[in-house]
Design a protein around this motif. Structure first.
Motif, PDB file in Angstrom:
ATOM      1  N   LEU A 127       0.844  -1.197   0.000  1.00  0.00           N
ATOM      2  CA  LEU A 127       0.000   0.000   0.000  1.00  0.00           C
ATOM      3  C   LEU A 127       0.883   1.251   0.000  1.00  0.00           C
ATOM      4  N   LEU A 128       1.942   1.160   0.769  1.00  0.00           N
ATOM      5  CA  LEU A 128       2.763   2.353   0.977  1.00  0.00           C
ATOM      6  C   LEU A 128       4.221   1.931   0.997  1.00  0.00           C
ATOM      7  N   ARG A 129       5.040   2.649   0.259  1.00  0.00           N
ATOM      8  CA  ARG A 129       6.465   2.348   0.265  1.00  0.00           C
ATOM      9  C   ARG A 129       7.232   3.646   0.481  1.00  0.00           C
ATOM     10  N   ILE A 130       8.051   3.678   1.526  1.00  0.00           N
ATOM     11  CA  ILE A 130       8.804   4.894   1.836  1.00  0.00           C
ATOM     12  C   ILE A 130      10.275   4.579   1.636  1.00  0.00           C
ATOM     13  N   GLU A 131      10.960   5.414   0.820  1.00  0.00           N
ATOM     14  CA  GLU A 131      12.363   5.131   0.516  1.00  0.00           C
ATOM     15  C   GLU A 131      13.230   6.341   0.812  1.00  0.00           C
ATOM     16  N   LEU A 148      13.826  13.351  10.663  1.00  0.00           N
ATOM     17  CA  LEU A 148      13.902  12.125   9.868  1.00  0.00           C
ATOM     18  C   LEU A 148      15.192  12.151   9.052  1.00  0.00           C
ATOM     19  N   VAL A 149      16.044  11.157   9.262  1.00  0.00           N
ATOM     20  CA  VAL A 149      17.326  11.135   8.571  1.00  0.00           C
ATOM     21  C   VAL A 149      17.240  10.237   7.329  1.00  0.00           C
ATOM     22  N   ASP A 150      16.768   9.028   7.528  1.00  0.00           N
ATOM     23  CA  ASP A 150      16.691   8.090   6.406  1.00  0.00           C
ATOM     24  C   ASP A 150      15.679   7.003   6.770  1.00  0.00           C
ATOM     25  N   VAL A 151      14.423   7.246   6.416  1.00  0.00           N
ATOM     26  CA  VAL A 151      13.379   6.300   6.809  1.00  0.00           C
ATOM     27  C   VAL A 151      13.008   5.426   5.622  1.00  0.00           C
ATOM     28  N   ASN A 152      13.023   4.120   5.844  1.00  0.00           N
ATOM     29  CA  ASN A 152      12.602   3.169   4.818  1.00  0.00           C
ATOM     30  C   ASN A 152      11.536   2.272   5.429  1.00  0.00           C
ATOM     31  N   LEU A 153      10.440   2.102   4.706  1.00  0.00           N
ATOM     32  CA  LEU A 153       9.334   1.377   5.313  1.00  0.00           C
ATOM     33  C   LEU A 153       8.367   0.913   4.242  1.00  0.00           C
ATOM     34  N   THR A 154       7.843  -0.277   4.409  1.00  0.00           N
ATOM     35  CA  THR A 154       6.785  -0.754   3.530  1.00  0.00           C
ATOM     36  C   THR A 154       5.564  -1.086   4.375  1.00  0.00           C
ATOM     37  N   VAL A 155       4.408  -0.595   3.971  1.00  0.00           N
ATOM     38  CA  VAL A 155       3.173  -0.888   4.686  1.00  0.00           C
ATOM     39  C   VAL A 155       2.276  -1.694   3.756  1.00  0.00           C
ATOM     40  N   ASN A 156       1.842  -2.846   4.226  1.00  0.00           N
ATOM     41  CA  ASN A 156       0.960  -3.676   3.399  1.00  0.00           C
ATOM     42  C   ASN A 156      -0.481  -3.476   3.806  1.00  0.00           C
ATOM     43  N   ILE A 214       8.023   8.631  -1.609  1.00  0.00           N
ATOM     44  CA  ILE A 214       6.961   7.834  -1.011  1.00  0.00           C
ATOM     45  C   ILE A 214       6.055   7.368  -2.148  1.00  0.00           C
ATOM     46  N   PHE A 215       5.784   6.062  -2.177  1.00  0.00           N
ATOM     47  CA  PHE A 215       4.834   5.534  -3.156  1.00  0.00           C
ATOM     48  C   PHE A 215       3.579   5.121  -2.420  1.00  0.00           C
ATOM     49  N   PHE A 216       2.432   5.597  -2.907  1.00  0.00           N
ATOM     50  CA  PHE A 216       1.153   5.177  -2.365  1.00  0.00           C
ATOM     51  C   PHE A 216       0.450   4.409  -3.469  1.00  0.00           C
ATOM     52  N   ARG A 217       0.228   3.123  -3.278  1.00  0.00           N
ATOM     53  CA  ARG A 217      -0.322   2.249  -4.315  1.00  0.00           C
ATOM     54  C   ARG A 217       0.439   2.414  -5.627  1.00  0.00           C
TER      55      ARG A 217
END
Lengths: 373, 498
Positions: free
Chosen positions: A5-9, A21-29, A62-65
């Motif tokens: 759903l969400l990809r933060i790079e 925020l220095v370097d946040v990487n995260l994937t939300v399903n 940030i990618f949303f869908r």
């Protein structure tokens, strides 16, 4: 491509004089319920505000869908229709009734008819038990009720993800429960959520993933049991441990004793300590420090009060170190105070040691306690 | 250093002492210290006669002069005998002429320094000479000298050679006065005879003396008819016609009178003069209507424009916003009278734009910037969370402002807005400067015509109070309508079946 759903790079946010925020990487399903914890000022709320672009990122994507929402010219208003946000201070529109608060966005932005929007609002209100308040104004409601309405207002847009920014921090302790219950109910319906909170018990119970944020990155993440029971990294461990301990340093007779009660209460809330134990801890602090120790200690007095809570045993270990000659407070002649101390704790031990604070008293407070003889 | 300061203070003290403490003169056994009157010729005569022994007090209407004399604020009025005669004719018994004439005052028409002005002046002078030669001018002067001010009649005039635009203050009976909306007096008769003879028609605007001279100077009007006293200094800026009327300048003082009239009789007489005679109540009503019209139009236009400015400001164009800030400071720092005059005589000087239109424009502009300022502070008072919540739901910045911030800002904006409306109503009382006969100007005209300073002022005070009350009622009603909390459940749920 990934179905995330969400990809933060490599997300970075810089303010003049601070880099939360220095370097946040995260994937939300889809379907994730994520609790975000961590010390104050580590960018937890800032991260949420990047996701619905209430603030502009300094760098990163940030990618949303699978759409890049950080791209220049991206229609943030359309994005936000898919991302609900719940604020610490509710932010209901104060000139509109409850039902209008809920209907405003669906009618204006989704083109829903007033009737359809009204029906949806009534249905949602019924779910949170506030049907009777449809025509009330926000300032006629309690904080807990307002926050429940705010959640309904966000849900009325049928968002793909809900962002909670410390939803219970501004609430009176008595109202936290009702709001948490509603959030849990929404989580169970399968809505994707990210919740920034300082309430660890809540975080642990509601989430299926916990992010510990520190040093401007997602420092450690895992299932709630992993983070709360077996944190792997140093800072997480410190944080989790610090949650369970409470320390006071008394170094003057002008110490803020009343303020300590608030801190003990907050400590109790954070760790889900039984009310009875919290009350005993307050009483013990009062009797041992102000009644028994301070009158006997030389100027300046020095006391370190340390409490650690053990949730499994539902017991709190208290240790008190203090300065002056070797002496055991339990041999004091203040009968009343002694009786209170003995009545609310067990396993009372005194040890004389060397050093600056040569006296050490330890005792245990239990939820289910056999009264001392 | 200290000595210098003491010396300076001492000399200042002496100087003010000298200025204030005129030593006074004795005329026919009566002591005179302060003399009131118009600037220009009367003052010249007084100064030439008494030098610095008396203090000269400037007063703008004969009514004010009479009131000052009655209250002992001045010891005498310096005025032309013709005005004294008019006062007596109006029933003013408590005054007398003291001593002999101080000098002579000449009256003339005023023309512009321009080709057009010169030609018209020549034409008028030629006409004046023939009138003099025929003895008709002497007859006219003699007839008007006795101070009677009959109701004015205007003859039918053809406009075969055009229409003359006359600027007049209409407030120097018996030389020139307004009576039931028509021009009367010696100068009016002279004008009418001239027009008849030469095939002109005329239309006139009523404004203050200085404003009239300005409007003749820039060509907005053709002739200034103001009982203008000829002085060489004025002749540097304006062309005067040959002398039309001459009168002695005399000192007028209080005289001992017989029995005072009863207070009710006096009051009745004053009300009669202020309102009944020559249908003056109609003038009052039309003045009130004009004041109301200017205020309402300015409030409506100004509010619309103010909201427009507020929206424009929110679009966030730096250049536009800097311009708006500059204008708002510029307008705030400018006296409204000056702004009115600048718009009337300079900005729209050459164009045929009426005083009412200019007033509405200026007051709308001023009001719009007040509204703009009030809206901004109102919007700033709405909690930031309201905008955040709206944006987070997906509303655009504009929608968030209009749907959620503005309705709340209005409620804090409104009390100040009400005050601004009442201030505006009161501020419009200066439009008389640009030839608009609003309530205040009408009262001035009636005051000038009746020589009574009081009654017209009391009447317009009451009328202004009524207007203020009216505006307050309307704005209170608007506030109850605007407050979302006053809606009924049906209004809230319009279009919805529960």
């Amino acid at each position: 491509m990934s179905g995330a759903l969400l990809r933060i790079e490599h997300l970075k946010k810089e303010y003049p004089g601070a880099v939360p925020l220095v370097d946040v990487n995260l994937t939300v399903n889809e379907g994730d319920v994520i609790a975000i914890i961590g010390p104050s000022g580590t960018g937890k709320s800032t991260l949420l505000r990047q996701i619905n672009r209430m603030e502009r990122a300094t760098a990163g994507t940030i990618f949303f869908r699978d759409e890049e929402i950080t791209a220049p010219g991206y229609r943030v208003d359309l994005l936000r229709q898919n991302i609900g946000m719940i604020f610490q201070s509710f932010n209901l529109f104060s000139h509109l009734t409850v039902v209008e608060n809920i209907m405003a966005a669906p009618t204006t932005l989704l083109g829903l008819s007033r009737q359809a929007a009204y029906d949806r609002a009534k249905e949602l209100l019924a779910k949170v038990g506030l049907s009777a308040k449809a025509l009330s104004y926000p300032d006629e409601l309690s904080g807990g009720q307002q926050q429940r309405i705010a959640i309904v207002r966000a849900l009325a847009m049928e968002p793909k993800i809900l962002l909670f920014d410390e939803p219970t921090s501004a609430l009176d302790p008595t109202m936290v429960g009702e709001v948490e219950a509603v959030i849990r109910q929404v989580a169970e319906s399968g809505v994707t959520m990210m919740i920034v909170t300082h309430d660890m018990e809540f975080a642990r119970r509601i989430s299926d993933r916990v992010l510990y944020m520190d040093e401007g990155v997602v420092y450690e993440e895992g299932a709630p049991e992993e983070i709360f029971e077996r944190p792997r990294r140093e800072k997480t461990r410190q944080f989790i441990r610090r949650l369970k301990v409470l320390t006071f340093f008394v170094e003057s007779r002008d110490f803020d004793f009343i303020g300590c009660h608030t801190e003990i209460e907050a400590f109790g809330q954070k760790n889900d300590v039984p009310k009875r134990v919290v009350r005993s801890l307050m009483m013990l602090f009062e009797e041992v420090v102000t009644q028994l120790l301070l009158p006997r200690l030389p100027e300046p007095p020095r006391i370190v009060w340390f409490v650690e809570y053990n949730p499994k045993e539902e017991s709190a270990e208290v240790s008190v170190r203090y300065n002056g000659e070797h002496f055991d407070v339990m041999e004091s002649d203040n009968e009343i105070s002694l009786r209170i101390v003995k009545g609310s704790s067990e396993n009372i031990r005194y040890a004389a040691e060397d050093g600056e604070m040569p006296n050490c008293l330890s005792l245990t407070v239990r939820h289910h306690m056999e009264p001392n003889a | 250093m200290a000595r210098k300061i003491i010396l300076l203070l001492l000399s200042l003290f002496l100087l003010t002492g000298l200025c204030c403490a005129a030593k006074g003169v004795t005329v026919d056994g009566q002591e005179i210290k302060r003399i009131g009157g118009w600037p220009a010729k009367s003052e010249e005569h007084v100064r030439a006669t008494f030098h610095d022994d008396i203090e000269y007090v400037y007063l703008m209407t004969i009514g004010d002069m009479m009131e000052a004399l009655r209250q002992g604020k001045i010891d005498a009025i310096a005025m032309s005998r013709v005005f004294f005669n008019a006062l007596r004719a109006e029933g003013e018994d408590g005054i007398a002429v003291l001593g002999g004439p101080l000098g002579q005052t000449n009256y003339a028409f005023v023309f512009a320094y321009s080709e057009h002005g010169d030609r018209l002046r020549e034409e008028f002078n030629t006409f004046l000479r023939t009138l003099k030669d025929s003895g008709a001018l002497d007859e006219m002067q003699g007839r008007w000298m006795n101070g009677e001010t009959p109701s004015a009649e205007e003859p039918n005039l053809s406009s075969e050679n055009g229409t003359l635009r006359i600027a007049t203050d209409g407030s120097c009976p018996p030389l020139i006065y307004l009576s039931d909306g028509k021009l009367g007096g010696f100068e009016a008769e002279l004008l009418q005879r001239f027009c008849k003879e030469r095939g002109y028609n005329y239309e006139f605007t009523v404004a203050g003396f200085e404003a009239n001279l300005a409007s003749v100077g820039n060509g907005q009007n053709d002739i200034g008819i103001n009982a203008a006293e000829y002085t060489p200094e004025r002749a540097e800026s304006f062309r005067f016609s040959d002398v039309t009327f001459t009168s002695d300048c005399v000192l007028v003082v209080r005289a001992k009178t017989g029995a005072e009239e009863g207070i009710w009789a006096t009051l009745k007489e004053k009300i009669d003069r202020a309102l009944i005679r020559e249908n003056r109540w109609k003038m009052m009503l039309s003045g009130m209507g004009l004041t109301l019209a200017i205020t309402v139009s300015s409030v409506v236009l100004g509010t619309i424009l103010g909201f427009g400015l507020c929206f424009a400001h929110r679009e966030g164009y730096p250049l536009l916003n800097r311009a708006l800030d500059f204008f708002s400071r510029f307008l705030a720092g400018m006296p409204v009278v000056v702004l009115l005059m600048v718009f009337y005589y300079i900005v729209f000087g050459g164009m045929n734009v009426g005083g009412v239109i200019v007033s509405v424009m200026v007051f709308s502009l001023l009001f719009s910037f007040s509204v703009f300022g009030l809206l901004q502070s109102g919007a700033a008072s709405v909690a930031k969370g309201q905008t955040e919540a709206a944006l987070a739901l997906g509303f655009s910045e504009r929608q968030a402002f209009r749907k959620f911030v503005l309705p709340q800002a209005i409620l804090t904006f409104f009390p100040a807005y009400k005050t601004e409306i009442v201030s505006l109503l009161k501020a419009t009382s200066i439009v008389g400067y640009i030839a608009v006969q609003d309530l205040t100007k009408v009262a001035d005209l009636i005051r000038a015509r009746t020589f009574d300073a009081f009654m017209p002022l009391i009447v317009i005070s009451v009328l202004y109070l009524i207007l203020t009350w009216l505006f307050q009622k309307i704005t209170n009603w608007m506030l109850t309508k605007l407050n979302p909390r006053n809606r009924t459940a049906d209004e809230i749920l319009r279009g919805v079946k529960p």
